[in-house]
Design a protein around this motif. Sequence first.
Motif, PDB file in Angstrom:
ATOM      1  N   HIS A  97       0.855  -1.180   0.000  1.00  0.00           N
ATOM      2  CA  HIS A  97       0.000   0.000   0.000  1.00  0.00           C
ATOM      3  C   HIS A  97       0.893   1.232   0.000  1.00  0.00           C
ATOM      4  O   HIS A  97       0.667   2.185   0.741  1.00  0.00           O
ATOM      5  N   SER A  98       1.931   1.189  -0.812  1.00  0.00           N
ATOM      6  CA  SER A  98       2.859   2.314  -0.885  1.00  0.00           C
ATOM      7  C   SER A  98       2.186   3.514  -1.512  1.00  0.00           C
ATOM      8  O   SER A  98       1.163   3.400  -2.182  1.00  0.00           O
ATOM      9  N   HIS A 100       1.353   6.518   0.384  1.00  0.00           N
ATOM     10  CA  HIS A 100       0.336   6.945   1.328  1.00  0.00           C
ATOM     11  C   HIS A 100       0.956   7.866   2.380  1.00  0.00           C
ATOM     12  O   HIS A 100       2.175   7.982   2.488  1.00  0.00           O
ATOM     13  N   VAL A 147      -4.242   6.194   7.657  1.00  0.00           N
ATOM     14  CA  VAL A 147      -3.455   5.947   6.436  1.00  0.00           C
ATOM     15  C   VAL A 147      -4.208   6.590   5.281  1.00  0.00           C
ATOM     16  O   VAL A 147      -5.300   6.161   4.914  1.00  0.00           O
ATOM     17  N   ILE A 148      -3.623   7.630   4.712  1.00  0.00           N
ATOM     18  CA  ILE A 148      -4.266   8.389   3.644  1.00  0.00           C
ATOM     19  C   ILE A 148      -3.568   8.055   2.328  1.00  0.00           C
ATOM     20  O   ILE A 148      -2.403   8.411   2.131  1.00  0.00           O
ATOM     21  N   PRO A 149      -4.220   7.341   1.405  1.00  0.00           N
ATOM     22  CA  PRO A 149      -3.581   6.994   0.122  1.00  0.00           C
ATOM     23  C   PRO A 149      -3.373   8.219  -0.746  1.00  0.00           C
ATOM     24  O   PRO A 149      -4.142   9.183  -0.694  1.00  0.00           O
ATOM     25  N   VAL A 150      -2.309   8.163  -1.565  1.00  0.00           N
ATOM     26  CA  VAL A 150      -1.987   9.268  -2.472  1.00  0.00           C
ATOM     27  C   VAL A 150      -1.920   8.723  -3.890  1.00  0.00           C
ATOM     28  O   VAL A 150      -0.891   8.210  -4.320  1.00  0.00           O
ATOM     29  N   GLU A 152      -2.709   6.107  -5.523  1.00  0.00           N
ATOM     30  CA  GLU A 152      -2.596   4.720  -5.941  1.00  0.00           C
ATOM     31  C   GLU A 152      -3.944   4.088  -6.213  1.00  0.00           C
ATOM     32  O   GLU A 152      -4.074   3.221  -7.075  1.00  0.00           O
ATOM     33  N   THR A 153      -4.977   4.512  -5.502  1.00  0.00           N
ATOM     34  CA  THR A 153      -6.291   3.908  -5.685  1.00  0.00           C
ATOM     35  C   THR A 153      -6.785   4.089  -7.118  1.00  0.00           C
ATOM     36  O   THR A 153      -7.296   3.166  -7.745  1.00  0.00           O
TER      37      THR A 153
END
Length: 242
Positions: A97-98, A100, A147-150, A152-153
Amino acid sequence: MGNAAVQRLDSMANRPLSLVNVPAAYLRAGRDGAFWWVPGTQQQAVEFAAGTVFHLLEPDLLQELYGLPDWLSALQSGLLNEAATIFRRRYYINGAHSGHILYINEAAFSAADADELEEQVLQSKGPGNFKSMFLHIPGGKEKGVQVIPVGETAAKDEFLNIKMVTRDDILAAHRVPPVLIGVVPQVTGGFGKPGEAADVFHFAEIEPLQQRMLELNDWLGYEAVRFREYQRQAVAATSAKD
Protein backbone atom coordinates in the motif's frame (compact mmCIF):
# COMPACT_ATOMS: atom_id res chain seq x y z
CA MET A 1 10.75 -7.93 -37.04
CA GLY A 2 9.60 -6.48 -40.36
CA ASN A 3 12.35 -8.51 -42.05
CA ALA A 4 12.50 -12.03 -43.48
CA ALA A 5 15.69 -13.50 -44.90
CA VAL A 6 16.28 -16.79 -46.69
CA GLN A 7 19.68 -18.15 -47.66
CA ARG A 8 20.00 -20.17 -50.84
CA LEU A 9 22.25 -23.22 -50.62
CA ASP A 10 23.50 -24.48 -53.99
CA SER A 11 24.57 -27.92 -55.06
CA MET A 12 27.96 -28.76 -56.53
CA ALA A 13 26.44 -27.98 -59.94
CA ASN A 14 25.62 -24.45 -58.72
CA ARG A 15 21.91 -25.12 -58.73
CA PRO A 16 19.56 -24.20 -55.84
CA LEU A 17 19.43 -27.14 -53.45
CA SER A 18 17.63 -25.81 -50.39
CA LEU A 19 16.52 -22.65 -48.61
CA VAL A 20 17.50 -21.89 -45.02
CA ASN A 21 16.00 -19.26 -42.75
CA VAL A 22 18.37 -16.57 -41.50
CA PRO A 23 17.31 -15.09 -38.10
CA ALA A 24 16.27 -11.50 -38.72
CA ALA A 25 17.47 -10.31 -35.30
CA TYR A 26 21.10 -10.87 -36.30
CA LEU A 27 20.87 -10.01 -40.00
CA ARG A 28 22.93 -7.06 -41.20
CA ALA A 29 22.99 -5.67 -44.72
CA GLY A 30 26.38 -5.25 -46.39
CA ARG A 31 27.59 -3.70 -49.60
CA ASP A 32 26.79 -4.84 -53.13
CA GLY A 33 23.99 -7.18 -52.07
CA ALA A 34 26.01 -9.05 -49.44
CA PHE A 35 24.63 -9.84 -45.98
CA TRP A 36 26.16 -10.60 -42.60
CA TRP A 37 24.93 -12.70 -39.70
CA VAL A 38 26.20 -11.09 -36.49
CA PRO A 39 24.97 -12.99 -33.40
CA GLY A 40 27.49 -11.39 -31.05
CA THR A 41 30.86 -9.75 -31.52
CA GLN A 42 32.38 -8.81 -34.86
CA GLN A 43 34.68 -11.85 -34.62
CA GLN A 44 31.59 -14.10 -34.71
CA ALA A 45 30.18 -12.49 -37.84
CA VAL A 46 29.46 -14.72 -40.84
CA GLU A 47 29.36 -13.23 -44.33
CA PHE A 48 26.90 -14.41 -46.95
CA ALA A 49 28.01 -14.04 -50.53
CA ALA A 50 26.19 -11.51 -52.67
CA GLY A 51 23.09 -12.94 -54.32
CA THR A 52 22.66 -15.85 -51.88
CA VAL A 53 20.25 -14.18 -49.45
CA PHE A 54 16.71 -13.12 -50.27
CA HIS A 55 15.58 -10.23 -48.07
CA LEU A 56 11.85 -9.50 -47.78
CA LEU A 57 11.26 -6.32 -45.78
CA GLU A 58 8.40 -4.10 -44.74
CA PRO A 59 8.62 -0.54 -46.09
CA ASP A 60 10.08 2.32 -44.07
CA LEU A 61 9.79 6.04 -44.76
CA LEU A 62 13.34 6.87 -43.62
CA GLN A 63 15.60 4.09 -44.94
CA GLU A 64 15.65 1.10 -47.27
CA LEU A 65 18.15 -1.24 -45.60
CA TYR A 66 15.85 -2.85 -43.07
CA GLY A 67 12.11 -3.30 -42.69
CA LEU A 68 9.89 -1.63 -40.12
CA PRO A 69 7.30 -3.93 -38.47
CA ASP A 70 3.63 -2.95 -38.62
CA TRP A 71 3.10 -3.57 -34.92
CA LEU A 72 5.60 -0.85 -33.95
CA SER A 73 2.74 1.65 -33.59
CA ALA A 74 1.27 -0.47 -30.77
CA LEU A 75 4.54 -0.97 -28.91
CA GLN A 76 3.77 1.67 -26.28
CA SER A 77 0.35 0.11 -25.68
CA GLY A 78 1.99 -3.26 -25.17
CA LEU A 79 4.50 -1.79 -22.72
CA LEU A 80 1.68 -0.06 -20.82
CA ASN A 81 -0.18 -3.37 -20.62
CA GLU A 82 2.96 -5.03 -19.28
CA ALA A 83 3.53 -2.29 -16.70
CA ALA A 84 -0.08 -2.50 -15.49
CA THR A 85 0.12 -6.29 -15.17
CA ILE A 86 3.43 -6.21 -13.30
CA PHE A 87 2.14 -3.49 -10.98
CA ARG A 88 -0.99 -5.44 -10.13
CA ARG A 89 0.97 -8.68 -9.67
CA ARG A 90 3.44 -7.06 -7.28
CA TYR A 91 0.58 -5.43 -5.44
CA TYR A 92 -1.10 -8.78 -4.77
CA ILE A 93 2.15 -10.59 -3.99
CA ASN A 94 3.30 -8.23 -1.26
CA GLY A 95 0.05 -6.44 -0.38
CA ALA A 96 1.89 -3.16 -0.88
CA HIS A 97 0.00 0.00 0.00
CA SER A 98 2.86 2.31 -0.88
CA GLY A 99 2.21 5.89 -1.81
CA HIS A 100 0.34 6.95 1.33
CA ILE A 101 0.52 9.35 4.23
CA LEU A 102 0.72 7.80 7.71
CA TYR A 103 -0.92 10.35 10.01
CA ILE A 104 -0.61 9.91 13.81
CA ASN A 105 -2.26 12.32 16.26
CA GLU A 106 -1.69 10.71 19.64
CA ALA A 107 -0.15 12.32 22.70
CA ALA A 108 1.02 8.94 23.96
CA PHE A 109 3.04 8.37 20.81
CA SER A 110 6.56 9.51 21.69
CA ALA A 111 9.33 10.74 19.44
CA ALA A 112 11.21 7.47 19.96
CA ASP A 113 8.15 5.55 18.84
CA ALA A 114 7.93 7.78 15.76
CA ASP A 115 11.57 7.11 14.89
CA GLU A 116 11.05 3.36 15.24
CA LEU A 117 7.94 3.44 13.08
CA GLU A 118 9.73 5.50 10.43
CA GLU A 119 12.53 2.92 10.33
CA GLN A 120 10.02 0.11 9.86
CA VAL A 121 8.31 1.97 7.02
CA LEU A 122 11.63 2.60 5.27
CA GLN A 123 12.52 -1.10 5.50
CA SER A 124 9.18 -2.03 3.94
CA LYS A 125 9.88 -0.16 0.69
CA GLY A 126 10.78 -2.07 -2.45
CA PRO A 127 9.17 -4.89 -4.48
CA GLY A 128 8.04 -7.67 -2.19
CA ASN A 129 9.32 -6.03 1.01
CA PHE A 130 6.06 -4.67 2.38
CA LYS A 131 4.76 -6.37 5.51
CA SER A 132 1.86 -5.58 7.80
CA MET A 133 2.75 -3.72 11.01
CA PHE A 134 1.23 -3.84 14.46
CA LEU A 135 0.90 -0.49 16.23
CA HIS A 136 -0.39 -0.41 19.84
CA ILE A 137 -1.17 2.92 21.55
CA PRO A 138 -2.82 2.48 24.97
CA GLY A 139 -5.57 5.00 25.56
CA GLY A 140 -5.56 6.12 21.93
CA LYS A 141 -8.56 7.84 20.43
CA GLU A 142 -10.53 7.10 17.28
CA LYS A 143 -8.78 8.23 14.10
CA GLY A 144 -5.62 8.90 16.05
CA VAL A 145 -3.80 6.89 13.36
CA GLN A 146 -4.83 7.27 9.73
CA VAL A 147 -3.45 5.95 6.44
CA ILE A 148 -4.27 8.39 3.64
CA PRO A 149 -3.58 6.99 0.12
CA VAL A 150 -1.99 9.27 -2.47
CA GLY A 151 -3.02 8.50 -6.05
CA GLU A 152 -2.60 4.72 -5.94
CA THR A 153 -6.29 3.91 -5.69
CA ALA A 154 -7.02 5.52 -9.05
CA ALA A 155 -4.15 3.58 -10.65
CA LYS A 156 -5.55 0.27 -9.40
CA ASP A 157 -9.09 1.13 -10.46
CA GLU A 158 -7.91 1.78 -14.05
CA PHE A 159 -6.38 -1.68 -14.40
CA LEU A 160 -9.26 -3.23 -16.35
CA ASN A 161 -9.60 -0.19 -18.61
CA ILE A 162 -5.87 -0.26 -19.36
CA LYS A 163 -6.03 -3.96 -20.23
CA MET A 164 -8.96 -3.49 -22.61
CA VAL A 165 -7.63 -0.35 -24.31
CA THR A 166 -4.17 -1.80 -24.87
CA ARG A 167 -5.69 -5.04 -26.13
CA ASP A 168 -7.71 -3.13 -28.71
CA ASP A 169 -4.63 -1.17 -29.79
CA ILE A 170 -2.59 -4.33 -30.29
CA LEU A 171 -5.38 -6.07 -32.20
CA ALA A 172 -5.78 -3.01 -34.41
CA ALA A 173 -2.05 -2.94 -35.13
CA HIS A 174 -2.04 -6.61 -36.17
CA ARG A 175 -5.49 -6.32 -37.79
CA VAL A 176 -6.65 -9.61 -36.30
CA PRO A 177 -10.38 -10.16 -35.60
CA PRO A 178 -10.85 -10.77 -31.85
CA VAL A 179 -13.07 -13.78 -32.44
CA LEU A 180 -10.16 -15.65 -34.05
CA ILE A 181 -7.84 -15.45 -31.04
CA GLY A 182 -10.20 -16.24 -28.19
CA VAL A 183 -10.95 -12.74 -26.88
CA VAL A 184 -14.02 -12.83 -24.64
CA PRO A 185 -16.64 -10.35 -25.96
CA GLN A 186 -17.75 -7.59 -23.60
CA VAL A 187 -21.04 -7.01 -25.41
CA THR A 188 -24.14 -9.18 -25.61
CA GLY A 189 -24.05 -9.53 -29.39
CA GLY A 190 -20.53 -10.94 -29.43
CA PHE A 191 -18.09 -10.62 -32.33
CA GLY A 192 -20.14 -12.32 -35.02
CA LYS A 193 -19.53 -15.61 -36.80
CA PRO A 194 -15.94 -16.93 -36.70
CA GLY A 195 -16.19 -18.28 -40.26
CA GLU A 196 -17.06 -14.90 -41.73
CA ALA A 197 -14.29 -13.22 -39.73
CA ALA A 198 -11.80 -15.84 -40.92
CA ASP A 199 -12.77 -15.22 -44.55
CA VAL A 200 -12.38 -11.45 -44.27
CA PHE A 201 -9.09 -11.83 -42.41
CA HIS A 202 -7.69 -14.17 -45.04
CA PHE A 203 -8.60 -12.07 -48.09
CA ALA A 204 -7.71 -8.74 -46.45
CA GLU A 205 -4.52 -9.70 -44.57
CA ILE A 206 -3.21 -13.21 -45.25
CA GLU A 207 -3.51 -13.24 -49.02
CA PRO A 208 -1.55 -9.98 -49.50
CA LEU A 209 1.24 -11.46 -47.38
CA GLN A 210 1.22 -14.59 -49.49
CA GLN A 211 1.51 -12.54 -52.65
CA ARG A 212 4.55 -10.80 -51.23
CA MET A 213 6.15 -14.11 -50.26
CA LEU A 214 5.78 -15.30 -53.84
CA GLU A 215 8.46 -12.75 -54.74
CA LEU A 216 10.90 -15.40 -53.55
CA ASN A 217 10.04 -17.47 -56.64
CA ASP A 218 10.90 -14.58 -58.94
CA TRP A 219 14.24 -14.10 -57.18
CA LEU A 220 15.09 -17.80 -57.19
CA GLY A 221 13.82 -18.65 -60.66
CA TYR A 222 11.99 -21.72 -59.30
CA GLU A 223 8.62 -22.29 -57.67
CA ALA A 224 9.85 -22.79 -54.13
CA VAL A 225 6.76 -21.28 -52.46
CA ARG A 226 3.21 -22.38 -53.17
CA PHE A 227 0.00 -21.86 -51.19
CA ARG A 228 -3.07 -24.06 -51.22
CA GLU A 229 -6.32 -22.48 -52.31
CA TYR A 230 -8.23 -21.10 -49.37
CA GLN A 231 -11.56 -22.71 -48.54
CA ARG A 232 -14.08 -20.15 -47.37
CA GLN A 233 -15.13 -21.04 -43.85
CA ALA A 234 -18.52 -19.33 -43.95
CA VAL A 235 -19.53 -21.26 -47.09
CA ALA A 236 -18.21 -24.54 -45.67
CA ALA A 237 -20.14 -24.03 -42.43
CA THR A 238 -23.35 -23.30 -44.36
CA SER A 239 -22.92 -26.39 -46.57
CA ALA A 240 -22.28 -28.62 -43.59
CA LYS A 241 -25.36 -27.24 -41.84
CA ASP A 242 -27.54 -27.88 -44.90
